[in-house]
Design an enzyme around this catalytic site. Structure first.
Site, PDB file in Angstrom:
ATOM      1  N   ARG A 159       0.845  -1.206   0.000  1.00  0.00           N
ATOM      2  CA  ARG A 159       0.000   0.000   0.000  1.00  0.00           C
ATOM      3  C   ARG A 159       0.876   1.251   0.000  1.00  0.00           C
ATOM      4  O   ARG A 159       0.556   2.257  -0.636  1.00  0.00           O
ATOM      5  CB  ARG A 159      -0.938  -0.005   1.215  1.00  0.00           C
ATOM      6  CG  ARG A 159      -2.003  -1.085   1.167  1.00  0.00           C
ATOM      7  CD  ARG A 159      -2.982  -0.949   2.302  1.00  0.00           C
ATOM      8  NE  ARG A 159      -3.736   0.297   2.207  1.00  0.00           N
ATOM      9  CZ  ARG A 159      -4.463   0.779   3.231  1.00  0.00           C
ATOM     10  NH1 ARG A 159      -4.504   0.126   4.381  1.00  0.00           N
ATOM     11  NH2 ARG A 159      -5.143   1.900   3.096  1.00  0.00           N
TER      12      ARG A 159
ATOM     13  N   VAL B 201      -4.702   6.991   4.674  1.00  0.00           N
ATOM     14  CA  VAL B 201      -3.331   6.901   5.189  1.00  0.00           C
ATOM     15  C   VAL B 201      -2.318   7.292   4.109  1.00  0.00           C
ATOM     16  O   VAL B 201      -1.109   7.228   4.341  1.00  0.00           O
ATOM     17  CB  VAL B 201      -3.050   5.474   5.738  1.00  0.00           C
ATOM     18  CG1 VAL B 201      -3.888   5.239   7.000  1.00  0.00           C
ATOM     19  CG2 VAL B 201      -3.315   4.385   4.709  1.00  0.00           C
TER      20      VAL B 201
ATOM     21  N   HIS C 182      -6.409   7.977  11.124  1.00  0.00           N
ATOM     22  CA  HIS C 182      -6.076   6.547  11.066  1.00  0.00           C
ATOM     23  C   HIS C 182      -4.601   6.333  10.816  1.00  0.00           C
ATOM     24  O   HIS C 182      -4.180   5.239  10.408  1.00  0.00           O
ATOM     25  CB  HIS C 182      -6.900   5.854   9.967  1.00  0.00           C
ATOM     26  CG  HIS C 182      -8.350   5.735  10.329  1.00  0.00           C
ATOM     27  ND1 HIS C 182      -9.318   5.399   9.405  1.00  0.00           N
ATOM     28  CD2 HIS C 182      -9.013   5.940  11.494  1.00  0.00           C
ATOM     29  CE1 HIS C 182     -10.503   5.383  10.008  1.00  0.00           C
ATOM     30  NE2 HIS C 182     -10.357   5.714  11.269  1.00  0.00           N
TER      31      HIS C 182
ATOM     32  N   CYS D  35       8.670   0.683  22.233  1.00  0.00           N
ATOM     33  CA  CYS D  35       8.970   1.898  23.030  1.00  0.00           C
ATOM     34  C   CYS D  35       8.149   3.106  22.616  1.00  0.00           C
ATOM     35  O   CYS D  35       8.226   4.168  23.228  1.00  0.00           O
ATOM     36  CB  CYS D  35      10.466   2.228  22.920  1.00  0.00           C
ATOM     37  SG  CYS D  35      10.947   2.938  21.333  1.00  0.00           S
TER      38      CYS D  35
ATOM     39  N   CYS E  68      15.114   2.046  20.394  1.00  0.00           N
ATOM     40  CA  CYS E  68      15.366   1.023  21.433  1.00  0.00           C
ATOM     41  C   CYS E  68      15.992  -0.244  20.869  1.00  0.00           C
ATOM     42  O   CYS E  68      16.305  -1.171  21.628  1.00  0.00           O
ATOM     43  CB  CYS E  68      14.050   0.665  22.135  1.00  0.00           C
ATOM     44  SG  CYS E  68      12.943  -0.350  21.137  1.00  0.00           S
TER      45      CYS E  68
ATOM     46  N   GLY F 275     -16.242  11.144   0.042  1.00  0.00           N
ATOM     47  CA  GLY F 275     -15.660   9.858  -0.357  1.00  0.00           C
ATOM     48  C   GLY F 275     -15.544   8.848   0.754  1.00  0.00           C
ATOM     49  O   GLY F 275     -14.561   8.102   0.808  1.00  0.00           O
TER      50      GLY F 275
ATOM     51  N   LEU G 101     -19.705   9.359  -4.290  1.00  0.00           N
ATOM     52  CA  LEU G 101     -20.106   8.756  -5.572  1.00  0.00           C
ATOM     53  C   LEU G 101     -21.525   8.218  -5.494  1.00  0.00           C
ATOM     54  O   LEU G 101     -22.293   8.261  -6.444  1.00  0.00           O
ATOM     55  CB  LEU G 101     -19.129   7.617  -5.925  1.00  0.00           C
ATOM     56  CG  LEU G 101     -19.276   6.997  -7.311  1.00  0.00           C
ATOM     57  CD1 LEU G 101     -19.007   8.040  -8.394  1.00  0.00           C
ATOM     58  CD2 LEU G 101     -18.339   5.813  -7.483  1.00  0.00           C
TER      59      LEU G 101
HETATM   60  N1  APR Z   1     -15.381   9.643  -5.971  1.00  0.00           N
HETATM   61  C1  APR Z   1     -16.100   9.829  -4.831  1.00  0.00           C
HETATM   62  N2  APR Z   1     -16.471   8.817  -4.001  1.00  0.00           N
HETATM   63  C2  APR Z   1     -16.066   7.583  -4.342  1.00  0.00           C
HETATM   64  C3  APR Z   1     -15.320   7.300  -5.513  1.00  0.00           C
HETATM   65  C4  APR Z   1     -14.974   8.403  -6.332  1.00  0.00           C
HETATM   66  N3  APR Z   1     -14.265   8.225  -7.466  1.00  0.00           N
HETATM   67  N4  APR Z   1     -15.108   5.956  -5.565  1.00  0.00           N
HETATM   68  C5  APR Z   1     -15.684   5.421  -4.472  1.00  0.00           C
HETATM   69  N5  APR Z   1     -16.276   6.389  -3.738  1.00  0.00           N
HETATM   70  C6  APR Z   1     -17.009   6.258  -2.477  1.00  0.00           C
HETATM   71  C7  APR Z   1     -17.783   4.962  -2.350  1.00  0.00           C
HETATM   72  O1  APR Z   1     -19.098   5.156  -2.863  1.00  0.00           O
HETATM   73  C8  APR Z   1     -17.795   4.746  -0.838  1.00  0.00           C
HETATM   74  O2  APR Z   1     -18.918   5.394  -0.251  1.00  0.00           O
HETATM   75  O3  APR Z   1     -16.031   6.218  -1.456  1.00  0.00           O
HETATM   76  C9  APR Z   1     -16.516   5.428  -0.358  1.00  0.00           C
HETATM   77  C10 APR Z   1     -15.429   4.456   0.036  1.00  0.00           C
HETATM   78  O4  APR Z   1     -15.889   3.737   1.153  1.00  0.00           O
HETATM   79  P1  APR Z   1     -14.897   2.726   1.880  1.00  0.00           P
HETATM   80  O5  APR Z   1     -14.249   1.845   0.881  1.00  0.00           O
HETATM   81  O6  APR Z   1     -15.679   2.110   3.021  1.00  0.00           O
HETATM   82  O7  APR Z   1     -13.739   3.657   2.479  1.00  0.00           O
HETATM   83  P2  APR Z   1     -13.798   4.570   3.768  1.00  0.00           P
HETATM   84  O8  APR Z   1     -15.188   5.082   4.019  1.00  0.00           O
HETATM   85  O9  APR Z   1     -12.718   5.572   3.649  1.00  0.00           O
HETATM   86  O10 APR Z   1     -13.413   3.519   4.944  1.00  0.00           O
HETATM   87  C11 APR Z   1     -13.266   4.062   6.236  1.00  0.00           C
HETATM   88  O11 APR Z   1     -12.527   1.903   7.032  1.00  0.00           O
HETATM   89  O12 APR Z   1     -11.288   0.064   6.576  1.00  0.00           O
HETATM   90  C12 APR Z   1     -11.313   1.219   7.307  1.00  0.00           C
HETATM   91  O13 APR Z   1      -9.451   2.412   8.042  1.00  0.00           O
HETATM   92  C13 APR Z   1     -10.174   2.095   6.906  1.00  0.00           C
HETATM   93  O14 APR Z   1     -10.134   4.486   6.700  1.00  0.00           O
HETATM   94  C14 APR Z   1     -10.853   3.317   6.331  1.00  0.00           C
HETATM   95  C15 APR Z   1     -12.210   3.288   6.975  1.00  0.00           C
END
Ligand code: APR
Length: 227
Positions: A51, A85, A101, A112, A131, A167, A194
């Site tokens: 990643r 991240v 996060h 440590c 450490c 997002g 989206l």
């Molecule tokens: N533009 C805008 N939104 C988008 C796009 C895009 N091109 N592509 C996807 N999305 C939206 C999806 O519709 C969805 O609602 O982004 C969101 C992504 O959701 P997740 O995959 O659940 O990601 P996130 O909400 O950031 O997850 C939160 O969960 O796994 C943990 O720590 C991890 O920070 C993460 C947290």
């Protein structure tokens, strides 16, 4: 403002819960929990090394650039909280990003507590620079751990006029609860995503579209309205 994986999706970093998302390809219990790290630190480092490489090789997109422009224009008014991240907002020029996060660019010693800039590739046998114990981990908040900077985040939510979620699917707490906290404290709330998130009904206003389409347009509106 709270951002999630959808902000970086068009930079090629993918998301977690969409089709082909990370959690459809990996068991989060194995790679994103303290128990998983204790059981197999090599697997966890391999997961985050991949990643980190993707993130370092990715480029900020127009949505990162728009949010960076907004924060530079209103540094005293815009709090940028991200669940992501990656460092694409910083590389787009955002001056102050709160990584609740953690960040792939950070390394942490599980023994440590020392923190240092993460090398591109981390290895479970590498000694901590402070450490010397082989207890290095990515400085990422795993499931079951307390997110970072919550004091600063709570203060921002209490004082916000406007809370914008960008997002994010609204599936993971405490981030998914921020809209309610800000709303109860008197903020207007807006979802830019989206598709409808799990918490879409809690927002005063929603706009749907891809981040690179709707975020620059929204930022232009906000800045042009206020000159
Ligand atoms: N533009 C805008 N939104 C988008 C796009 C895009 N091109 N592509 C996807 N999305 C939206 C999806 O519709 C969805 O609602 O982004 C969101 C992504 O959701 P997740 O995959 O659940 O990601 P996130 O909400 O950031 O997850 C939160 O969960 O796994 C943990 O720590 C991890 O920070 C993460 C947290």
């Amino acid at each position: 403002m709270l951002t999630g994986a959808g902000l970086s999706a068009e930079s090629g970093l993918g998301t977690f819960r969409d089709k082909d998302g990370l959690w459809t390809r990996y068991d989060l219990n194995e790679v994103a929990t303290p128990e998983g790290f204790a059981k197999n630190p090599k697997l966890v480092h391999e997961f985050y090394n991949a990643r980190r490489a993707n993130s370092l090789d990715a480029q900020p997109n127009a949505a990162h650039a728009a949010l960076a422009r907004l924060q530079r224009a209103r540094p005293d008014r815009v709090t940028l909280i991200t669940q992501n991240v990656d460092d694409l907002l910083e590389r787009a020029g955002a001056p102050d990003v709160i990584h609740m996060h953690g960040a792939l660019t950070g390394a942490l010693c599980a023994s440590c507590g020392h923190r240092w800039p993460a090398p591109r590739v981390m290895d479970p046998d590498s000694p901590c620079p402070a450490c010397a114990r082989p207890a290095t981990r990515p400085d990422i908040v795993w499931f079951g751990e307390m997110p970072y900077h919550m004091g600063r985040i709570e203060a921002a939510l209490q004082g916000a006029d406007l809370f914008v979620a960008i997002g994010t699917s609204g599936n993971v707490y405490p981030a998914a609860g921020f809209v309610q906290e800000a709303g109860l404290a008197g903020a207007q709330t807006l979802e830019l995503n989206l598709e409808p998130s799990a918490t879409v009904s809690l927002f005063d206003d929603v706009r749907f579209g891809s981040a690179t389409a709707i975020i620059p347009a929204w930022v232009a509106e906000v800045l042009d309205d206020r000159g």
